[in-house]
Design a protein around this motif. Structure first.
Motif, PDB file in Angstrom:
ATOM      1  N   ALA A   1      34.596  28.451  65.788  1.00  0.00           N
ATOM      2  CA  ALA A   1      33.484  29.242  66.322  1.00  0.00           C
ATOM      3  C   ALA A   1      33.642  30.676  65.818  1.00  0.00           C
ATOM      4  O   ALA A   1      34.757  31.127  65.547  1.00  0.00           O
ATOM      5  CB  ALA A   1      33.504  29.230  67.850  1.00  0.00           C
ATOM      6  N   THR A   2      32.530  31.385  65.704  1.00  0.00           N
ATOM      7  CA  THR A   2      32.556  32.778  65.262  1.00  0.00           C
ATOM      8  C   THR A   2      31.927  33.662  66.329  1.00  0.00           C
ATOM      9  O   THR A   2      31.017  33.247  67.046  1.00  0.00           O
ATOM     10  CB  THR A   2      31.765  32.962  63.952  1.00  0.00           C
ATOM     11  OG1 THR A   2      30.433  32.467  64.128  1.00  0.00           O
ATOM     12  CG2 THR A   2      32.421  32.224  62.796  1.00  0.00           C
TER      13      THR A   2
ATOM     14  N   LEU B   1      29.251  36.410  58.690  1.00  0.00           N
ATOM     15  CA  LEU B   1      30.433  35.552  58.690  1.00  0.00           C
ATOM     16  C   LEU B   1      30.007  34.101  58.927  1.00  0.00           C
ATOM     17  O   LEU B   1      30.401  33.199  58.187  1.00  0.00           O
ATOM     18  CB  LEU B   1      31.426  36.012  59.763  1.00  0.00           C
ATOM     19  CG  LEU B   1      32.667  35.159  59.968  1.00  0.00           C
ATOM     20  CD1 LEU B   1      33.492  35.036  58.702  1.00  0.00           C
ATOM     21  CD2 LEU B   1      33.507  35.737  61.107  1.00  0.00           C
ATOM     22  N   ALA B   2      29.185  33.882  59.935  1.00  0.00           N
ATOM     23  CA  ALA B   2      28.679  32.527  60.197  1.00  0.00           C
ATOM     24  C   ALA B   2      27.898  31.995  59.006  1.00  0.00           C
ATOM     25  O   ALA B   2      28.064  30.833  58.622  1.00  0.00           O
ATOM     26  CB  ALA B   2      27.801  32.528  61.449  1.00  0.00           C
ATOM     27  N   ALA B   3      27.082  32.844  58.399  1.00  0.00           N
ATOM     28  CA  ALA B   3      26.288  32.411  57.243  1.00  0.00           C
ATOM     29  C   ALA B   3      27.184  31.972  56.091  1.00  0.00           C
ATOM     30  O   ALA B   3      26.903  30.973  55.424  1.00  0.00           O
ATOM     31  CB  ALA B   3      25.343  33.527  56.796  1.00  0.00           C
ATOM     32  N   SER B   4      28.289  32.693  55.860  1.00  0.00           N
ATOM     33  CA  SER B   4      29.181  32.317  54.760  1.00  0.00           C
ATOM     34  C   SER B   4      29.848  30.969  55.036  1.00  0.00           C
ATOM     35  O   SER B   4      30.112  30.205  54.108  1.00  0.00           O
ATOM     36  CB  SER B   4      30.233  33.398  54.518  1.00  0.00           C
ATOM     37  OG  SER B   4      31.189  33.438  55.546  1.00  0.00           O
ATOM     38  N   ILE B   5      30.076  30.664  56.292  1.00  0.00           N
ATOM     39  CA  ILE B   5      30.703  29.393  56.664  1.00  0.00           C
ATOM     40  C   ILE B   5      29.707  28.240  56.561  1.00  0.00           C
ATOM     41  O   ILE B   5      30.016  27.189  56.006  1.00  0.00           O
ATOM     42  CB  ILE B   5      31.315  29.495  58.074  1.00  0.00           C
ATOM     43  CG1 ILE B   5      32.513  30.460  58.038  1.00  0.00           C
ATOM     44  CG2 ILE B   5      31.712  28.130  58.613  1.00  0.00           C
ATOM     45  CD1 ILE B   5      32.999  30.914  59.385  1.00  0.00           C
TER      46      ILE B   5
ATOM     47  N   ARG C   1      31.279  24.737  65.319  1.00  0.00           N
ATOM     48  CA  ARG C   1      30.654  24.539  66.621  1.00  0.00           C
ATOM     49  C   ARG C   1      29.483  25.485  66.833  1.00  0.00           C
ATOM     50  O   ARG C   1      28.519  25.140  67.488  1.00  0.00           O
ATOM     51  CB  ARG C   1      31.687  24.752  67.730  1.00  0.00           C
ATOM     52  CG  ARG C   1      32.843  23.788  67.703  1.00  0.00           C
ATOM     53  CD  ARG C   1      32.509  22.477  68.316  1.00  0.00           C
ATOM     54  NE  ARG C   1      32.118  22.699  69.707  1.00  0.00           N
ATOM     55  CZ  ARG C   1      31.308  21.900  70.394  1.00  0.00           C
ATOM     56  NH1 ARG C   1      30.834  20.821  69.848  1.00  0.00           N
ATOM     57  NH2 ARG C   1      31.000  22.171  71.642  1.00  0.00           N
ATOM     58  N   GLY C   2      29.604  26.717  66.343  1.00  0.00           N
ATOM     59  CA  GLY C   2      28.548  27.697  66.540  1.00  0.00           C
ATOM     60  C   GLY C   2      29.130  29.086  66.620  1.00  0.00           C
ATOM     61  O   GLY C   2      30.327  29.283  66.433  1.00  0.00           O
TER      62      GLY C   2
ATOM     63  N   GLY D   1      33.840  25.847  72.789  1.00  0.00           N
ATOM     64  CA  GLY D   1      34.651  24.637  72.827  1.00  0.00           C
ATOM     65  C   GLY D   1      35.268  24.312  71.487  1.00  0.00           C
ATOM     66  O   GLY D   1      35.278  23.158  71.066  1.00  0.00           O
ATOM     67  N   ALA D   2      35.810  25.328  70.801  1.00  0.00           N
ATOM     68  CA  ALA D   2      36.374  25.154  69.463  1.00  0.00           C
ATOM     69  C   ALA D   2      37.894  25.310  69.491  1.00  0.00           C
ATOM     70  O   ALA D   2      38.454  25.948  70.385  1.00  0.00           O
ATOM     71  CB  ALA D   2      35.772  26.187  68.509  1.00  0.00           C
ATOM     72  N   ASP D   3      38.537  24.762  68.482  1.00  0.00           N
ATOM     73  CA  ASP D   3      39.977  24.931  68.321  1.00  0.00           C
ATOM     74  C   ASP D   3      40.321  26.345  67.852  1.00  0.00           C
ATOM     75  O   ASP D   3      41.354  26.891  68.216  1.00  0.00           O
ATOM     76  CB  ASP D   3      40.534  23.924  67.304  1.00  0.00           C
ATOM     77  CG  ASP D   3      40.331  22.491  67.755  1.00  0.00           C
ATOM     78  OD1 ASP D   3      40.867  22.135  68.823  1.00  0.00           O
ATOM     79  OD2 ASP D   3      39.625  21.741  67.052  1.00  0.00           O
ATOM     80  N   TRP D   4      39.453  26.909  67.032  1.00  0.00           N
ATOM     81  CA  TRP D   4      39.674  28.222  66.432  1.00  0.00           C
ATOM     82  C   TRP D   4      38.478  29.125  66.695  1.00  0.00           C
ATOM     83  O   TRP D   4      37.336  28.669  66.646  1.00  0.00           O
ATOM     84  CB  TRP D   4      39.854  28.100  64.916  1.00  0.00           C
ATOM     85  CG  TRP D   4      41.064  27.323  64.505  1.00  0.00           C
ATOM     86  CD1 TRP D   4      41.137  25.960  64.322  1.00  0.00           C
ATOM     87  CD2 TRP D   4      42.363  27.832  64.240  1.00  0.00           C
ATOM     88  NE1 TRP D   4      42.418  25.614  63.962  1.00  0.00           N
ATOM     89  CE2 TRP D   4      43.186  26.738  63.898  1.00  0.00           C
ATOM     90  CE3 TRP D   4      42.906  29.116  64.256  1.00  0.00           C
ATOM     91  CZ2 TRP D   4      44.528  26.888  63.567  1.00  0.00           C
ATOM     92  CZ3 TRP D   4      44.250  29.262  63.922  1.00  0.00           C
ATOM     93  CH2 TRP D   4      45.052  28.166  63.589  1.00  0.00           C
ATOM     94  N   GLY D   5      38.763  30.400  66.923  1.00  0.00           N
ATOM     95  CA  GLY D   5      37.721  31.411  67.030  1.00  0.00           C
ATOM     96  C   GLY D   5      38.059  32.556  66.097  1.00  0.00           C
ATOM     97  O   GLY D   5      39.225  32.935  65.960  1.00  0.00           O
ATOM     98  N   VAL D   6      37.061  33.099  65.440  1.00  0.00           N
ATOM     99  CA  VAL D   6      37.258  34.249  64.551  1.00  0.00           C
ATOM    100  C   VAL D   6      36.210  35.290  64.901  1.00  0.00           C
ATOM    101  O   VAL D   6      35.060  34.944  65.190  1.00  0.00           O
ATOM    102  CB  VAL D   6      37.226  33.836  63.059  1.00  0.00           C
ATOM    103  CG1 VAL D   6      35.912  33.213  62.659  1.00  0.00           C
ATOM    104  CG2 VAL D   6      37.562  35.009  62.148  1.00  0.00           C
TER     105      VAL D   6
END
Length: 181
Positions: free
Chosen positions: A20-21, A30-34, A45-46, A90-95
């Protein structure tokens, strides 16, 4: 940015983990690049774009006393954004990204002061960036550095637990090139 994002997406697919970002100064880039990477729907996830300070609290879960004491451009705020996004999506990773892109300083913080943060299954990390250049460069460099930090944390998780789902201990995640010191 594409190769950095592709490396992160590829590793998360292999690890069967999600992302998630939470963005402030990068405003969704950042989300767009992903999401530009094919196959990302299995791991992304979003995200939240919380440009307004109060939304950092109400949407991303940053403690309001922290925001009122230190303002939005702070390492602890960046860490709280990453963890808040991870939990709320609800993600494993957040940035997360927060900082001052300019053209003017904000709340006494100089243009180019940026914090990127990652929260993951084994804790988190915040990195302070002091970036030169105009607004567009600061924002683009923040995206690259956020992806770099995420790639490093995923690599660290691989080293700590080489038997993690789908992980390969010798897998390499390319570090993106940057144009700042």
């Amino acid at each position: 940015m594409g190769s950095a994002a592709a490396g992160v997406v590829h590793r998360l697919v292999q690890r069967h983990e999600t992302l998630a970002t939470v963005e402030s100064l990068t405003g969704g880039s950042l989300a767009a690049s992903i999401v530009d990477i094919a196959g990302v729907s299995g791991i992304y996830r979003g995200g939240l774009v919380v440009y307004a300070t109060e939304l950092k609290g109400t949407l991303a879960g940053v403690p309001t006393d922290l925001l009122s004491e230190r303002g939005p451009v702070d390492p602890d705020v960046a860490a709280a954004l990453a963890e808040g996004g991870r939990q709320r999506c609800g993600a494993d990773w957040g940035v997360a990204t927060t900082g001052v892109a300019g053209p003017e300083p904000q709340d006494g913080k100089p243009v180019g002061l940026v914090y990127v943060a990652v929260a993951g299954p084994n804790g988190g990390e915040v990195r302070q960036l002091d970036l030169d250049g105009g607004r567009d460069h600061v924002r683009a460099a923040a995206v690259i550095e956020a992806l770099r930090l995420l790639a490093e944390r995923i690599h660290d998780a691989d080293v700590q637990d080489p038997d993690a789902q789908g992980s390969a201990p010798d897998a390499q995640i390319p570090a993106p090139a940057t144009n700042h010191p």
